[in-house]
Write a protein that holds these residues in place. Structure first.
Motif, PDB file in Angstrom:
ATOM      1  N   GLY A1377       1.840 -19.693  17.426  1.00  0.00           N
ATOM      2  CA  GLY A1377       1.556 -21.017  16.876  1.00  0.00           C
ATOM      3  C   GLY A1377       2.754 -21.705  16.273  1.00  0.00           C
ATOM      4  N   HIS A1378       3.923 -21.068  16.299  1.00  0.00           N
ATOM      5  CA  HIS A1378       5.105 -21.615  15.634  1.00  0.00           C
ATOM      6  C   HIS A1378       6.216 -21.790  16.665  1.00  0.00           C
ATOM      7  CE1 HIS A1378       3.027 -20.803  11.900  1.00  0.00           C
ATOM      8  NE2 HIS A1378       2.877 -19.540  12.280  1.00  0.00           N
ATOM      9  N   SER A1379       6.605 -23.022  16.857  1.00  0.00           N
ATOM     10  CA  SER A1379       7.608 -23.326  17.868  1.00  0.00           C
ATOM     11  C   SER A1379       9.000 -23.143  17.291  1.00  0.00           C
ATOM     12  CB  SER A1379       7.440 -24.762  18.367  1.00  0.00           C
ATOM     13  OG  SER A1379       7.737 -25.684  17.329  1.00  0.00           O
ATOM     14  N   ARG A1380       9.957 -23.211  18.199  1.00  0.00           N
ATOM     15  CA  ARG A1380      11.363 -23.070  17.794  1.00  0.00           C
ATOM     16  C   ARG A1380      11.783 -24.212  16.873  1.00  0.00           C
ATOM     17  NH1 ARG A1380      15.286 -21.995  15.862  1.00  0.00           N
ATOM     18  NH2 ARG A1380      17.346 -21.539  16.709  1.00  0.00           N
ATOM     19  N   ILE A1381      11.239 -25.393  17.123  1.00  0.00           N
ATOM     20  CA  ILE A1381      11.615 -26.546  16.291  1.00  0.00           C
ATOM     21  C   ILE A1381      11.140 -26.352  14.858  1.00  0.00           C
ATOM     22  CG2 ILE A1381      11.168 -29.002  15.929  1.00  0.00           C
ATOM     23  CD1 ILE A1381      11.219 -29.419  18.857  1.00  0.00           C
ATOM     24  N   ASN A1382       9.926 -25.832  14.693  1.00  0.00           N
ATOM     25  CA  ASN A1382       9.407 -25.631  13.339  1.00  0.00           C
ATOM     26  C   ASN A1382      10.240 -24.618  12.566  1.00  0.00           C
ATOM     27  OD1 ASN A1382       7.340 -27.415  13.897  1.00  0.00           O
ATOM     28  ND2 ASN A1382       5.944 -25.812  14.603  1.00  0.00           N
ATOM     29  N   VAL A1383      10.666 -23.581  13.244  1.00  0.00           N
ATOM     30  CA  VAL A1383      11.518 -22.590  12.569  1.00  0.00           C
ATOM     31  C   VAL A1383      12.845 -23.212  12.180  1.00  0.00           C
ATOM     32  CG1 VAL A1383      12.682 -20.376  12.850  1.00  0.00           C
ATOM     33  CG2 VAL A1383      10.394 -20.690  13.785  1.00  0.00           C
ATOM     34  N   TRP A1384      13.395 -24.036  13.064  1.00  0.00           N
ATOM     35  CA  TRP A1384      14.675 -24.688  12.753  1.00  0.00           C
ATOM     36  C   TRP A1384      14.524 -25.643  11.573  1.00  0.00           C
ATOM     37  CZ3 TRP A1384      19.645 -24.172  14.280  1.00  0.00           C
ATOM     38  CH2 TRP A1384      20.521 -25.204  14.013  1.00  0.00           C
ATOM     39  N   LYS A1385      13.411 -26.378  11.536  1.00  0.00           N
ATOM     40  CA  LYS A1385      13.227 -27.341  10.451  1.00  0.00           C
ATOM     41  C   LYS A1385      12.941 -26.670   9.110  1.00  0.00           C
ATOM     42  CE  LYS A1385      11.528 -31.109  13.370  1.00  0.00           C
ATOM     43  NZ  LYS A1385      10.371 -31.992  13.687  1.00  0.00           N
ATOM     44  N   TYR A1428      13.313 -15.546  44.599  1.00  0.00           N
ATOM     45  CA  TYR A1428      13.101 -16.244  43.342  1.00  0.00           C
ATOM     46  C   TYR A1428      12.771 -15.212  42.272  1.00  0.00           C
ATOM     47  CZ  TYR A1428      12.986 -20.533  46.028  1.00  0.00           C
ATOM     48  OH  TYR A1428      13.325 -21.585  46.844  1.00  0.00           O
ATOM     49  N   ALA A1429      13.358 -15.384  41.110  1.00  0.00           N
ATOM     50  CA  ALA A1429      13.186 -14.391  40.060  1.00  0.00           C
ATOM     51  C   ALA A1429      13.000 -15.080  38.727  1.00  0.00           C
ATOM     52  CB  ALA A1429      14.406 -13.464  39.989  1.00  0.00           C
ATOM     53  N   LYS A1430      12.173 -14.464  37.896  1.00  0.00           N
ATOM     54  CA  LYS A1430      12.016 -14.867  36.503  1.00  0.00           C
ATOM     55  C   LYS A1430      11.741 -13.601  35.720  1.00  0.00           C
ATOM     56  CE  LYS A1430      10.043 -18.422  33.550  1.00  0.00           C
ATOM     57  NZ  LYS A1430       9.153 -19.588  33.488  1.00  0.00           N
ATOM     58  N   MET A1431      12.652 -13.265  34.833  1.00  0.00           N
ATOM     59  CA  MET A1431      12.603 -11.962  34.198  1.00  0.00           C
ATOM     60  C   MET A1431      11.435 -11.843  33.235  1.00  0.00           C
ATOM     61  SD  MET A1431      14.907 -10.381  35.665  1.00  0.00           S
ATOM     62  CE  MET A1431      14.805  -8.893  34.675  1.00  0.00           C
ATOM     63  N   PRO A1432      10.965 -10.619  32.969  1.00  0.00           N
ATOM     64  CA  PRO A1432       9.883 -10.420  31.993  1.00  0.00           C
ATOM     65  C   PRO A1432      10.301 -10.916  30.623  1.00  0.00           C
ATOM     66  CG  PRO A1432      10.213  -8.460  33.320  1.00  0.00           C
ATOM     67  CD  PRO A1432      11.348  -9.385  33.645  1.00  0.00           C
ATOM     68  N   GLY A1433       9.303 -11.290  29.863  1.00  0.00           N
ATOM     69  CA  GLY A1433       9.576 -11.810  28.529  1.00  0.00           C
ATOM     70  C   GLY A1433       9.921 -13.274  28.531  1.00  0.00           C
ATOM     71  N   ALA A1434       9.724 -13.935  29.675  1.00  0.00           N
ATOM     72  CA  ALA A1434      10.131 -15.335  29.781  1.00  0.00           C
ATOM     73  C   ALA A1434       9.238 -16.271  28.994  1.00  0.00           C
ATOM     74  CB  ALA A1434      10.145 -15.750  31.253  1.00  0.00           C
ATOM     75  N   SER A1435       8.005 -15.872  28.743  1.00  0.00           N
ATOM     76  CA  SER A1435       7.055 -16.775  28.082  1.00  0.00           C
ATOM     77  C   SER A1435       6.732 -16.318  26.671  1.00  0.00           C
ATOM     78  CB  SER A1435       5.769 -16.846  28.902  1.00  0.00           C
ATOM     79  OG  SER A1435       5.194 -15.562  29.025  1.00  0.00           O
ATOM     80  N   LEU A1436       7.656 -15.569  26.071  1.00  0.00           N
ATOM     81  CA  LEU A1436       7.350 -15.008  24.764  1.00  0.00           C
ATOM     82  C   LEU A1436       7.718 -15.945  23.625  1.00  0.00           C
ATOM     83  CD1 LEU A1436       8.557 -11.356  25.386  1.00  0.00           C
ATOM     84  CD2 LEU A1436       6.219 -12.177  25.311  1.00  0.00           C
ATOM     85  N   LEU A1437       8.742 -16.736  23.810  1.00  0.00           N
ATOM     86  CA  LEU A1437       9.202 -17.587  22.719  1.00  0.00           C
ATOM     87  C   LEU A1437       8.373 -18.856  22.648  1.00  0.00           C
ATOM     88  CD1 LEU A1437      13.034 -17.225  23.140  1.00  0.00           C
ATOM     89  CD2 LEU A1437      11.594 -16.091  21.484  1.00  0.00           C
ATOM     90  N   GLY A1438       8.201 -19.338  21.423  1.00  0.00           N
ATOM     91  CA  GLY A1438       7.481 -20.596  21.266  1.00  0.00           C
ATOM     92  C   GLY A1438       8.292 -21.752  21.761  1.00  0.00           C
ATOM     93  N   THR A1439       7.687 -22.625  22.502  1.00  0.00           N
ATOM     94  CA  THR A1439       8.400 -23.778  23.044  1.00  0.00           C
ATOM     95  C   THR A1439       8.081 -25.005  22.217  1.00  0.00           C
ATOM     96  OG1 THR A1439       6.580 -24.231  24.564  1.00  0.00           O
ATOM     97  CG2 THR A1439       8.348 -22.803  25.350  1.00  0.00           C
ATOM     98  N   GLU A1440       8.655 -26.082  22.626  1.00  0.00           N
ATOM     99  CA  GLU A1440       8.470 -27.337  21.893  1.00  0.00           C
ATOM    100  C   GLU A1440       7.247 -28.071  22.385  1.00  0.00           C
ATOM    101  OE1 GLU A1440      12.074 -29.508  22.237  1.00  0.00           O
ATOM    102  OE2 GLU A1440      13.304 -27.824  21.700  1.00  0.00           O
TER     103      GLU A1440
END
Length: 1440
Positions: A1377-1385, A1428-1440
């Protein structure tokens, strides 16, 4: 010869009369018989001279007879023509022509068979009647019977028996009528022939018409190209370098939208700028390459040429700037040592940056930030925890852009409301008022640009910062023509110019120029006649287009420029509209393919060009921020608004329609004025007031940098003492294929690096006057003391001496190692060294051995020295001897060279073997990260040496060790045959050898030394892969060699045998075994070279996946590796290994595209990045790029990462810092991979998952290094950093703001829960047993767990341990529930660390779960063109 043919089948080659025939035949008995000869060959032997003469005479007689017949037919036709002229035609016969279907067949038959003779008979019968006067004397009896006479005439003149009785005019015309009637009778030969003739004639006419149209199109295209020639900046002779035009065409043909890749093969791009093209040559050259292009593609080509012309102006401007910096370097390098001090350069840049005006600083790059500052020069807490937006590379970048976005949003809302509320009459007055007030005229004398500015005024000029509004636009500042990328760049700094008449008259004005102009209070703006691309857009629009990706606005100035540039070509081809129509107004079908599209598009482009140039000066201030700057888009936007309001109040619709009518009136007015537009005049031939001298002096700066190893090699060639080493040194220099790269060392800057360093600081937006001021400042400020100059000179001399030593010792090593084994025996080296000076220096040499650590002895107690170890040993020996080290080393090398006894034959064999060994390494370097070429060249070297130096026919295969997971009871490891010679592929390839099977391969692995079996039939422990081989055919020798990595660990076996050799006994000689050891050594190096690149790509994919979750709006990330150029004399090329798109999906190429330097005049930023090993910021085709080198341990670049950020000028500071994190960790991972595979460092295993193997380690290396960085940063925090965090009460923050709206309250609640929820997630990693405890839900109890012991556990936590079992779903719920922007702010360093630490741990745990397949590098297989490749853990971080 016959006996050999009798003994075994073979290839029979018959040579007779210079004819060679090769056939696979079986010879059963000796006989002088020619087999399977072609019959034509046998017949050719029967060609005797008399027969040839007879054929010639017969052929001549036949030709004469044929010519006689032709002449006779020709004479007959001429007589017929003469008869037609003498006998007049009678038109009465035409009355027989009637194509009525009812009587057509009968009429045609009668006219053909009867009537010609009957009419003539009637004519003669009537003549007889008249002659006998039977009509006038009716009463006179007569015997004349007309019927009988007519019958007699018909019988006497039967056309079947009378060939040519002559025809009257009537008969001749009747014959023509008959022929015409026959044409209309269906299913007849005449009808079919007639239709064929008509079609042929029609097609012929069409071809002629099309040919004429093509000629017209070609001529008009040439006229358009001649007009387009004026767009380019020319040298003093009025010509353009042909290489520039070739690059422009190459870029156009490479556009995938047009599918013109085949046209690139016709372009032989020149290597130099010497060849030039004038206007006619320019036209002819382009026309020759685009003759087959359709009209719509030609229009696109004209647009592209306009873009390229602008790009070339920027190239020239960059060259002018770089020439200034080269001059500065040569001026400051007083000692001519070839480098300047990097720290002093940085200090001067900081001083210049601090003393510059505020507006100029916003164009320059901050020298205290990356990339001008290296990661090693940034403290760890500042690197990971600094959140000060003021430290952006562009000063106050985030704040200015955010303020601009806010003001633009408010203005947007108010503008929309005013347009909807005003009545139509008021709207007309309002727009007229806006036009008169917002765009006032500017006095002519106040229009000054940067070209005339004194460069020394930049630092001394004190600009009034209060004149900058909240939007960043100077009050009353002149709206000048923007830069080439005007709609997406900030033109912040403006400065007076003395004369701008030429620039104002040019078509696009001072394009790509961020002008500097002092604010003029009360100055007024004049409605400009410049096109869209020239109009200086308001500061607000520039800021918004460059800043926020949410707004989605991109400038369209380049598109408008291209449309304006192509208008002359469109006008030229417009004249073809009428000529392409047939007689009845119908377009010929074949012509439609040529010009159907152009007729519609050309008119549109012309209209767009006219309107976009003039009307923008009236209405561009009214354009909403979400719209483009062209009038068509405004028109479309209003139509869209109408469609939305159709179901609403009709009064509102009428108001918008009235506004639309007013806009159309403006468009009509603009059309009338466009004829007077000066944009059609030729563009200025000056760059900011400076003419182009016609040369690009800095397009290849490597000519200014001397290659020291080449200089030293030339000196050695001139020294007669080392004659025996000259050929070896030449080979060493020729094998060094990747040259010209500068090594980054963090201390000094050579010429390439210095020029690039200053160019990165200045940027592309700053004018040339700012660069001139910087160069003057640098010349004045850069000064070195006498001691520093002496130290630099000594360092340069020492570096030169080291290079000379390296060349001599490497050549001596290769001379000594005549068999190419890759090593020397230490005992043999010592025996020869001890004889130096008759043994007088023996004790000193023994002392030197105490200071070196030799490699471990081999099983035979043999200590082997590699080339590097040999050089190090000799240098230590020289350091212990008395005298000047350089002179002593040369004397020692001369002694060893003359003492070694090598025959001429050994020298030739050594040279050939060195060449074959080099080809193996060359195959690895040019393979595009593939082992297949390495295997091929390895087997090629083995077979060539066996044939040339051993007179053998060999077979070989390579087996690699694998972990035995399927059948562990048969051994922990197995050997899999991964490659073999072609003849053995059906029996050997992909087969597996276990420990419990026969064979000596595992003996080789256990002992670590080669095993030679001279006669395999007598050994008893040899495994034969070919079961069908008979016992009497199992004769030959077998040699197995271990494949060892840099740490002397065995990873496979190279096996060679002579079972296919016809000789029964053929053993391997010692010199052959030593060469095969050298092959195994070089193969191991090449094998690990390829795998190091694979691991680096694996790390880059992981890092890119992590970055895209934080910065999802990066347009693309391309990864490049350097390779030796396939062209002779070139330095290197770039291979595009993979491209990551906007969704984070990486496309990995099996056959990576190759990029040559000579094709990249307009986009050479990647080569500049590789040359200097420096980070580079560039703008190409309207998109901004950040090129970052991937460095080797030597400091040279092995590749580059190209980050395409699109139209945005730069990333936000938060995104910019995250990009730095990704780049730093990726570079650290590259260093670790290269160190391990080169043997310089032992393998570093920190996490438990890394023990699973090299591939698994490469898959987690990025996350492991980032985890270590975060743990190190957490250790440096003090207790006070945690106290403020634990004292935070999020409930009181929510209760104190209950008056907010529901959405604002929800956002506040989410931000307030940021601290407790992230801390709870961290606690659950360390104490997973608390997941069911209710204490974590109570903040006052939860924060009690956060103590020093917990921080220590965090810093030592390994998420990949087997005993670590956490609830990923629960932890993910706390974090998602916490995006990268919120952590930065939040502005909390602790939260920043813990946020990244939590997600890194989640990614590592996911990789551990998917260990079996997730970490395998997704490289293409043999059958794939790409994956085509997308490594594991790609969707773990909160996005904007």
């Amino acid at each position: 010869m016959e006996s050999k043919l009798e003994e075994q089948p073979g290839i029979s080659t018959v040579k007779e009369s210079k004819i060679e025939i090769s056939k696979n035949v079986v010879i059963r008995e000796p006989a002088s018989v020619v087999f399977n000869l072609d019959q034509t060959v046998l017949d050719s032997k029967l060609d005797l001279p008399w027969k040839k003469n007879l054929f010639e005479r017969v052929e001549a007689r036949a030709q004469a007879m044929q010519q006689k017949i032709l002449d006779k037919d020709k004479l007959k036709k001429e007589l017929e023509k003469q008869a037609e002229k003498k006998i007049p035609k009678e038109t009465l016969a035409k009355e027989w022509f009637n194509i009525d279907n009812m009587t057509l067949n009968t009429r045609a038959y009668l006219l053909d068979k009867l009537l010609p003779t009957l009419v003539a008979g009637m004519e003669h019968m009537l003549m007889q009647v008249e002659k006998k006067k039977l009509l006038s004397e009716t009463d006179i009896p007569t015997k004349f019977d007309p019927i009988i006479y007519l019958g007699e005439y018909l019988m006497r003149n039967n056309p079947l028996y009378i060939k040519d009785s002559g025809m009257s005019g009537y008969q001749r015309e009747m014959k023509n009528v008959t022929e015409n009637l026959k044409i209309h009778i269906t299913n007849t030969i005449c009808n079919r022939v007639s239709r064929m003739k008509e079609k042929i004639k029609e097609k012929q006419e069409q071809r002629e018409t099309i040919s004429q149209v093509k000629v017209q199109v070609a001529n008009l295209r040439k006229q358009a190209l001649q007009e387009q020639f004026n767009e380019w900046i020319l040298d003093p002779k009025g010509t353009i370098p042909m290489k520039v035009i070739q690059n422009a065409l190459h870029d156009f043909f490479q556009n995938p939208n047009f599918k013109l890749e085949t046209f690139c093969k016709q372009l032989d791009i020149a290597d130099s700028m010497e060849q030039r093209l004038n206007k006619m040559e320019f036209t002819e050259y382009i026309s020759a390459h685009i003759a087959d292009l359709k009209s719509e593609i030609f229009e696109e080509l004209l647009k592209h040429l306009c873009h390229s012309a602008d790009e070339f102006r920027e190239v020239i401007k960059t060259d002018m700037r770089r020439q200034m910096f080269v001059e500065v370097f040569l001026h400051c390098d007083c000692g001519k040592v070839g480098f300047l001090n990097r720290q002093r350069t940085l200090a001067l840049l900081e001083t210049f940056y601090d003393q510059s005006p505020t507006m100029l600083r916003r164009l320059l790059r901050n020298p205290r930030q990356w990339p001008l500052l290296e990661f090693e020069e940034i403290e760890l807490p500042e690197f990971w925890g600094d959140k000060d937006n003021q430290k952006h590379i562009y000063e106050d970048f985030d704040n200015v852009f955010l303020e601009m976005n806010t003001s633009l949003s408010e203005k947007n809302a108010s503008t929309k409301q005013s347009k909807l509320l005003k009545k139509p009459e008021e709207l007309h007055k309002y727009d007229k008022y806006k036009k008169s007030t917002l765009l006032p005229s500017l006095p002519e004398q106040q229009r000054e640009t940067i070209a005339g500015q004194d460069p020394n005024k930049i630092l001394n000029e004190d600009l009034n910062s209060e004149s900058i509004t909240a939007q960043g636009q100077p009050k009353g500042a002149t709206v000048r023509p923007g830069s080439r990328r005007g709609s997406r760049r900030m033109s912040l700094i403006e400065e007076p110019q003395k004369d701008s008449t030429a620039e104002r008259g040019s078509r696009r004005g001072s394009r790509r120029m961020s002008v500097i102009e002092e604010p003029q209070k009360g100055s007024k703006e004049e409605p400009s006649r410049e096109p869209v691309a020239e109009q200086g857009v308001p500061r607000e629009a520039i800021v918004e287009e460059e800043s926020l990706r949410e707004s989605g606005i991109e400038g369209s100035s380049r598109e408008s420029e291209a449309e304006q540039g192509v208008q002359r070509g469109a006008i030229a081809e417009e004249g073809l509209r009428e000529s392409r129509r047939g007689p009845k107004g119908e377009t010929i079908p074949e012509e439609q393919d040529i010009a159907s599209t152009s007729q519609s598009r050309e008119g549109n482009i012309l209209k767009e060009s006219k309107t976009s140039r003039e009307v923008t000066s009236f209405v561009h201030t009214e354009i909403l921020p979400q719209e483009e700057n062209t009038q068509e888009q405004i028109y479309e936007g209003k139509l869209f608004m109408i469609s939305e309001l159709q179901e609403k109040d009709s009064y509102e619709v009428e108001k918008i329609i009235s506004s639309l009518h007013f806009l159309l009136d403006l468009l009509e007015t603009a059309k009338k004025k466009v004829e007077k537009d000066k944009a059609c005049e030729p563009k200025s031939q000056k760059i900011e007031g400076k003419p182009w001298p016609g040369e690009l002096l800095t397009c290849d700066l490597k000519k200014y940098v001397k290659c020291e190893d080449e200089e030293q090699a030339k000196l050695i060639y001139g020294n007669s003492r080392f004659t025996d080493l000259h050929s070896i040194i030449r080979n060493i220099q020729s094998y060094k294929e990747v040259k010209g790269r500068s090594a980054f060392n963090g201390v000094s800057l050579n010429l390439l690096q210095f020029v690039q360093f200053l160019e990165t600081f200045v940027g592309e937006d700053a004018p040339l006057s700012a660069s001139e001021t910087l160069t003057s400042f640098f010349k004045w400020g850069y000064a070195e003391t006498k001691e520093e100059k002496m130290r630099d000179l000594e360092e340069a001399i020492q570096n030169t001496s080291q290079i000379r030593r390296g060349l001599l010792l490497e050549a001596l090593f290769q001379l000594w190692d005549s068999d190419g084994s890759g090593f020397l025996d230490l005992n043999e080296v010592d025996e020869l060294l001890y004889t130096y000076k008759e043994g007088m220096e023996k004790e000193a040499m023994k002392t030197a051995k105490l200071h070196i650590q030799f490699p471990k002895p081999h099983p035979g107690q043999e200590v082997r020295l590699s080339s590097k170890q040999f050089q190090k040993y000799i240098e230590l020996v020289v350091s212990e001897l008395r005298g000047n080290e350089d002179q002593v080393l040369e004397s020692l090398v001369e002694f060893l060279m003359t003492t070694l006894e090598r025959s001429h034959f050994e020298g030739l064999r050594n040279s050939a073997r060195r060449k074959w060994l080099h080809q193996i390494q060359h195959a690895a370097e040019t393979s595009g990260v593939s082992l297949e070429p390495v295997y091929t060249e390895t087997f090629k070297a083995l077979t060539q040496d066996a044939q040339v130096h051993g007179n053998k026919k060999i077979s070989a295969h390579i087996s690699l060790l694998e972990e035995n997971r399927l059948l562990p009871h048969r051994g922990a490891v197995l050997l899999r045959n991964v490659a073999c010679t072609l003849d053995d592929a059906p029996f050997v390839l992909n087969k597996v050898l276990y420990r419990d099977m026969k064979g000596i391969s595992f003996t080789v692995i256990d002992k670590g030394k080669p095993v030679h079996v001279p006669q395999v039939q007598h050994h008893g422990n040899i495994f034969f892969w070919n079961d069908s081989r008979k016992e009497n055919e199992k004769n030959g020798s077998f040699l197995a060699l271990p494949l060892q990595n840099a740490h002397m660990r065995i990873f496979g076996v190279l096996a060679i045998d002579t079972l296919r050799d016809p000789q029964k006994i053929n053993i391997f000689l010692p010199h052959e075994i030593r060469f095969y050891q050298g092959v195994a050594n070089v193969f191991s190096t090449a094998y690990h070279y390829v795998h190091s690149r694979e691991h680096i790509l694996h790390v880059v994919i992981t890092g890119i996946s992590w970055l895209y979750d934080i910065i999802p709006d990066i347009n693309a990330i391309s990864t490049y590796f350097i390779e030796p150029s396939p062209e002779q004399g070139s330095d290197y090329v770039l291979r595009n290994m993979m491209v990551t798109g906007p969704l984070g999906l990486t496309e990995i190429h099996k056959n990576p595209p190759t990029i040559f330097r000579k094709t990249c005049i307009f986009r050479d930023f990647l080569f500049k990045c590789i040359d200097s090993s420096e980070v580079l910021l560039a703008s190409v085709c309207g998109e901004n790029h950040i090129a970052i080198p991937l460095r080797e341990r030597t400091g040279e670049a092995l590749g580059a990462l190209d980050f395409n950020i699109g139209k945005r000028k730069m990333l936000f500071y938060r995104e910019f810092k995250d990009l730095q994190k990704m780049v730093k960790v990726t570079q650290a991972a590259c260093y670790e991979i290269l160190d391990e595979l080169s043997g310089e460092k032992e393998k570093n295993r920190v996490l438990e998952i890394e023990n699973a193997g090299e591939v698994q380690q490469a898959g987690v290396l990025f996350f492991r290094i980032m985890l270590q960085e975060l743990q190190k940063s957490l250790r440096q925090l003090t207790s006070m950093d945690f106290v403020s965090l634990l004292l935070y009460d999020y409930r009181s923050a929510i209760q104190s703001n209950k008056s907010l709206t529901a959405s604002q309250l929800h956002e506040l609640e989410a931000n307030a829960k940021l601290v407790p929820e992230i801390l709870t997630a961290v606690i659950l990693f360390i104490h997973p047993e608390l997941e069911s405890s209710h204490e974590l839900e109570i903040w006052d109890k939860c924060k009690l767990y956060f103590n020093k012991h917990l921080v220590d556990s965090i810093c030592a936590f390994d998420p990949t341990e087997k005993n670590v079992k956490v609830n990923l779903k629960l932890i993910g719920n706390y974090l998602k529930g916490h995006s990268r922007i919120n952590v930065w702010k939040s502005h909390s360093i602790v939260m920043e660390y813990l946020y990244h630490w939590s997600h890194i741990c989640l990614a590592l745990i996911e990789l551990k779960i998917k260990l079996s397949g997730a970490i395998i590098p997704p490289l293409p297989s043999k059958t794939d063109s790409c994956v085509y490749a997308k490594m594991p853990g790609a969707s773990l971080l909160g996005t904007e």
